[in-house]
Write an enzyme that holds these catalytic residues in place. Structure first.
Site, mmCIF file in Angstrom:
data_model
loop_
_atom_site.group_PDB
_atom_site.id
_atom_site.type_symbol
_atom_site.label_atom_id
_atom_site.label_comp_id
_atom_site.label_asym_id
_atom_site.label_seq_id
_atom_site.Cartn_x
_atom_site.Cartn_y
_atom_site.Cartn_z
ATOM 1 C CG ASP A 13 -1.757 -1.441 1.311
ATOM 2 O OD1 ASP A 13 -2.265 -1.719 0.518
ATOM 3 O OD2 ASP A 13 -1.957 -1.904 2.362
ATOM 4 N N GLY A 40 -4.190 -4.235 -4.248
ATOM 5 C CA GLY A 40 -5.349 -3.083 -4.738
ATOM 6 C C GLY A 40 -4.540 -1.748 -5.036
ATOM 7 C CG HIS A 41 -1.743 -1.433 -7.653
ATOM 8 N ND1 HIS A 41 -0.816 -1.787 -8.828
ATOM 9 C CD2 HIS A 41 -1.409 -1.921 -6.648
ATOM 10 C CE1 HIS A 41 0.060 -2.603 -8.318
ATOM 11 N NE2 HIS A 41 -0.182 -2.608 -7.031
ATOM 12 C CD GLN A 228 0.730 -8.401 -2.556
ATOM 13 O OE1 GLN A 228 1.438 -9.170 -3.263
ATOM 14 N NE2 GLN A 228 -0.540 -8.405 -3.021
HETATM 15 P P1 IMP Z 1 -2.574 -12.964 1.675
HETATM 16 O O1 IMP Z 1 -1.614 -12.287 0.547
HETATM 17 O O2 IMP Z 1 -4.047 -12.586 1.352
HETATM 18 O O3 IMP Z 1 -2.175 -14.255 1.916
HETATM 19 O O4 IMP Z 1 -2.298 -12.152 2.930
HETATM 20 C C1 IMP Z 1 -1.167 -12.213 3.900
HETATM 21 C C2 IMP Z 1 -0.715 -10.760 4.481
HETATM 22 O O5 IMP Z 1 -0.355 -9.820 3.389
HETATM 23 C C3 IMP Z 1 -1.769 -10.398 5.210
HETATM 24 O O6 IMP Z 1 -1.125 -9.502 6.261
HETATM 25 C C4 IMP Z 1 -2.445 -9.176 4.029
HETATM 26 O O7 IMP Z 1 -3.152 -8.212 5.033
HETATM 27 C C5 IMP Z 1 -1.303 -8.687 3.480
HETATM 28 N N1 IMP Z 1 -1.213 -8.330 2.104
HETATM 29 C C6 IMP Z 1 -1.665 -9.037 1.137
HETATM 30 N N2 IMP Z 1 -1.832 -8.379 -0.106
HETATM 31 C C7 IMP Z 1 -1.667 -6.883 0.528
HETATM 32 C C8 IMP Z 1 -1.795 -5.741 -0.054
HETATM 33 O O8 IMP Z 1 -1.830 -5.515 -1.381
HETATM 34 N N3 IMP Z 1 -1.478 -4.676 0.551
HETATM 35 C C9 IMP Z 1 -1.110 -4.677 1.803
HETATM 36 N N4 IMP Z 1 -1.126 -5.653 2.707
HETATM 37 C C10 IMP Z 1 -1.522 -6.654 1.927
#
Ligand code: IMP
Length: 428
Positions: A13, A40-41, A228
């Site tokens: 983010d 999410g962009h 991420q």
């Molecule tokens: P997952 O990617 O859904 O398995 O989530 C694993 C961890 O990564 C969690 O703490 C999510 O909140 C974090 N996470 C996954 N995608 C994003 C992102 O695009 N932005 C921020 N945190 C993310």
């Protein structure tokens, strides 16, 4: 010819989408190479705001090819919904979008697994995943026997594979919750639905590995768009509170097939403060009024899950580690305007662990949990800066703040961002 990589250096983010959007003008191809619809962009262009998840941010420029490479895990329904949403807003999505036949597919059993397993981490703390099936899909990819890639959906044995996997998952899934829930996934329904997705996606499907190798060899300008942030990297991040892919710069080669030696510039994206969504240690977290102030001013709520983001001070120990890890050449400091009302700002310059001062980022999550941040306090600028367009015009204290960040991270500043719009960007 430039092959550029944009990578987040915190826990995601960091507003990478905005920088990618600006850079697309200079590139022929924009590539997503890891993650999935957990990302999410937000791209603000022409006064309109678009939320993208799987589609690369280059989609708003018709002459740019957008590639979803094989390292991405693909929820076809989410991708089609995004394509439909863009088309409805007159953004053309045709042969400008190319999706790898190697991308692994997210199925309904992956969502079920994400839901059932997230609560079961030993120690009781949840990872707090986005519940998009990301981890379970990557787990099946590595496990191989239950994996389905996009290219498999066009093969004669696709129905048979779905029947075989559905049966196995119906047996396995109840065990993940100690039999507390019955799971009855319907193979015929899943096959029908996914065949439909496959047909709709077929004009976009290609071998993107070869496409990208051809592109680098013919000196096309390519932009790799990380999802991420590096602290969520499966191998080098704050394990196990991470995502399931290589979200630092190291993921470019494995995710896209393009050798790292072709990447000529790595741009690291940092917020002027730090945020994190989900569980796991966060040394500089401000679970107080300051954190709430940053959350409100920065609108720090998840693009995908809408969860409030945890907010805290800038952590230079973490940022220096991830800048090195990703081979970063320059940094962009984003959301600088968000700090505009605070009288003083803190920057974490070191950690104290067991009474010893260190600037090393710990490899074990238990150590990271125990560190006490050592802060340096800088004066705030207490002024609105959203209309400023030149570095020289920034208030002295804002200049000093970003200069100190640059010094601590050990990389020059290329951009300071003072608002969500393309125009609200200051180039060094
Ligand atoms: P997952 O990617 O859904 O398995 O989530 C694993 C961890 O990564 C969690 O703490 C999510 O909140 C974090 N996470 C996954 N995608 C994003 C992102 O695009 N932005 C921020 N945190 C993310």
């Amino acid at each position: 010819m430039p092959v550029t990589c944009v990578v987040g250096l915190q826990w995601g983010d960091e507003a990478k989408g905005k920088i990618v959007d600006i850079l697309t003008a200079k590139h022929d191809i924009v590539v997503r190479y890891q993650g999935g619809s957990n990302a999410g962009h937000t791209v603000v262009t022409g006064g309109q705001s678009y939320k993208l998840s799987l589609v690369p941010s280059g989609i708003f420029r018709p002459d740019v090819k957008c590639v979803v490479a094989g390292g991405v895990v693909l929820n076809p329904a989410a991708l089609l919904e995004e394509i439909d949403g863009l088309t409805a807003r007159q953004v053309a999505v045709g042969d400008n979008l190319i999706v790898s036949d190697r991308a692994h597919i997210i199925f309904p059993w992956h969502f079920e697994e994400d839901r059932l397993l997230d609560k079961r981490l030993s120690g009781g703390e949840a990872i707090g995943t986005t519940l998009r099936g990301i981890g379970p899909c990557y787990r099946d990819k590595v496990g191989r026997v239950f994996a389905v890639r996009l290219g498999d959906m066009y093969r004669a044995d696709f129905r048979q594979r779905i029947e075989h996997i559905t049966q196995a998952k119906n047996d396995i899934l109840p065990g993940l919750c100690g039999g507390a829930e019955r799971v009855r996934l319907d193979a015929a329904e899943i096959h029908r639905q996914y065949s439909d997705y496959a047909e709709r996606l077929s004009p976009h499907v290609a071998d993107t590995t070869v496409y990208l190798l051809d592109a680098v060899e013919s000196e096309k300008n390519i932009l790799f768009e990380g999802a991420q942030g590096a602290l969520l990297d499966i191998d080098h991040g704050t394990f196990p509170f991470v995502t399931s892919s290589n979200s630092s710069g190291v993921g470019v080669s494995s995710g896209s097939g393009v050798p790292g030696r072709y990447v000529s510039k790595v741009i690291g994206i940092l917020k002027a403060y730090t945020t994190r969504v989900g569980g796991g240690p966060f040394p500089t977290e401000q679970d107080n009024e300051t954190g709430q102030h940053i959350r409100d001013r920065g609108n720090e709520y998840g693009t995908v899950t809408k969860r409030p983001r945890r907010c805290g001070w800038f952590d230079a120990v973490a940022a220096r580690y991830t800048a090195r890890l990703s081979g970063v050449d320059v940094i962009c400091v984003m959301l600088l305007d968000v700090l505009g009302e605070l009288p003083e700002l803190k920057v974490c310059t070191a950690y104290e662990l067991d009474g010893r001062r260190t600037t090393r980022f710990p490899s074990h999550v238990d150590d990271l949990r125990r560190v006490v941040p050592v802060y340096e306090t800088l004066p705030g600028w207490q002024q609105e800066i959203t209309d400023i367009r030149q570095m020289d015009d920034l208030p002295e204290n804002a200049k000093k703040y970003i200069a100190r960040i640059s010094q601590l991270v050990g990389r020059p500043i290329e951009v300071a961002s003072v608002g969500p719009d393309r125009e609200q960007t200051i180039f060094a």
